[in-house]
Design a protein around this motif. Sequence first.
Motif: not given
Length: 813
Positions: A199-222
């Motif tokens: 299936p699509n990776a988005a159906q298995i896991a989820k990524v969230t970045i809280e505002p102004n935490c210091g992370c500009g981009r987060y990419s992931a593969r499963l």
Amino acid sequence: MKISLSILSEFVDLTGITPKNLAERLTMSGIEVAGIEDHSLALDHVVVGRLISVAPHPNADKLSLTEIEIPGAILKVVCGAKNIAPGDVVPVALEGAVLPGDIKIKRAKIRGEESQGMICSERELGLSQEAQGIMHFPADTPLGKPVSEVLGQGDVVLEIEVTPNRPDCLSHLGIARQISAILNRPLQLPQITLKETEPNAAQIAKVTIEPNCGCGRYSARLIQGLRVGPSPAWLKKSLETLGQRSVNNVVDITNYVLLEIGHPLHAFDLKKLQGSQIVVRQARPQETLVTLDGESRTFSGGELVIADAQNPVAIAGVMGGQASEVTQETTDILLESAWFDPRFVRKSSRSLGLSTEASYRFERGTDPENGLLLALDRVAQLIAEVAGGNLLKGILNEYPLPQVPAQIALNLSRAQQVLGVTLDKASTLAALSRLGFLAETSDQSEVYLIRVPHFRQDVSLEEDLIEEIAQMIGYDHIPPVTPKVQMTAPVPNPRREFLHATRTIAAGLGLNEIITYSFFGPQHFDWLRLLPEHPWRRVLKLKNPLSEETSLMRTTLLPGLIETVAYNQRRGQERLFIFETGAVYLPQPTETLPQEPQHLGLALTGTRYPLDWRTGKNNPELDFYDLKGVLESLLARLPLKPTQIGGPGFHFQPQEMPFLHPAIGFTIHGPDGRQIGWVGALHPEAQGAYKLRSPLWVAELDLNALWAFHGVRHGIKNFSKFPSSVRDLALAVPESTQAGAVVKEIKNVGGPLLIQVEPFDVYRGEGLEAGTKSLAFSLTFQAQDRTLQDEEIKTLHAQILDHVQKSFGAKLR
């Protein structure tokens, strides 16, 4: 950083260029090559052989006698390994071989049996840091063939010194890009083909970045259904060559891609992530995490972390956690490729005292665009090759605020003027293009708009682009030209000249100048016996100190002076006369920045004279009056308005201070009564806290306060040609009376005819009333225009006596 030429050659064609020549070209382009390691030399005189027989050594239980066949000879070799048997094909180091570690192979007798060589393990050949016995080759490997040919030509490794402003060169791709531009050869990126499955990776896991935490981009593969195990030989060899230890195939691939592409990566065991979630946020106070090194880390709050639905699972950009690490039982993983703000990574790394290959790169800046995705796809490709599994479709990609590449106007005419060389427009723009800088035309023919690639965050000015052009030309090809410098007279700076005069006079008085750090630790407050409300305790605290001992900006020069004395005493230097000038930092309640007045600190300890044959053992210890004399001489020689030390001008007043001896502490005041400093003996308790071996006499002057009395001294004063007359005055005064105060009043009454007053005796004891003491003064009278008559002197002497009697309750003795 270690760069493998074999890996480098996958990115750019190195045909026809030697490692030495390549190192020179890189160095002349601004990428310093500190050394070259030729690993192929370690395999010289090492060939393939077959074991004919293996028998126990007659004189050693743990050794074996072997016979090894190579073309044209049968060698007898003593071996200590247990994983050998007749028929095995193994590497044999012949007589004359020199193995890594400068191990020279020669014919020798071992426990009475001759050995004509050495059967080698991977570790002994420099192919691995660990060894599980003798290395074996396939049975059909030709006998006598050099091991370097069997394994592939030995690699050559460049040791590169990368400057902090060039994080893009902390990888093989970054160095290859530089070489591509220098040699005018195309850059070849890895060919990546990914086979994705449902299936699509988005159906298995989820990524969230809280505002102004210091992370500009987060990419992931499963990846699901992979097999964690030992790495293949090529991967182990590559990592060993680059100084890395093999862990397992998944972890090794993330480390390999880090060194290859330059972007840090991390693999999480997906099944260990609560809720199959990744939440990038700041740590909460007192949250804890056991990192991969086995250490339990407690967060103070504000550190950037990777969390699952409940708890932190990694320190973002620094190190992962044990709870989510990849192990032999792992089958499903989440691969992380992210961009973290360098400031947040640096804060976490410093506050936790943890530095890694990943944090080293994130702190200097990584590529949030193509480099991030290239590394993620590359690591997914290689893991699929070495560990199998199913790569799920799609990328989990959170990129709230995409970064826009900067544009810089480049004037080629100005670049020519700065570099002093003629530039070909087409070749210059082509070289910049090979470095990733794309040019667009502008309204002006010689000016181009250069788009800066995301991986070059160090480039922000036109001068940066001109430097890139210089590196492509080669610094050795830029002709040296002596610059024309117009000499101008310096602008007078009276305060700087006053500070220089202070240092010059102090040195002329026999003191040695020292320079200490502008910060110190809080332990000095207690060692100096300072109360909580003491003004020296109101300090500026560094946000990112190197250590607790250097966490505060100094409010006094005293700790630096004392520590310098203690340091020298521990090394046998007992007689010290030192001074320091420097700023102290005084916070202001209503101001953002502190006041930074210049201070002068003095410290004396030891004997009055150097040890020699004239003094012998009759060499007195320094006392308070030695330091007082230094201060008086200093004040007398500084360019200050004419005053009389101890009289109406600068004077000393007894004052108890917690860091000074209770009976030997004085404040120093100017003619207007303003305090300009202090002087005295260091308190015995403070002396013990610093482990000093002798009394220490210290003083500190506020040079900014002293500047208020700055003026021009009259350098010449005529001597009177008329005789002087000396009278003594002995007075019984109350015990609390200060000699300096009496001197001041005597001078006030004596006027211009009284040219000198010197106290010469203090007496306490028989013949005096209780609570009194005797002070004796020598008074010198002289006029500039006449000889003073005896009656005139008597009258003036009587007026002085009458005044001091009324002022101090004194009695003539």
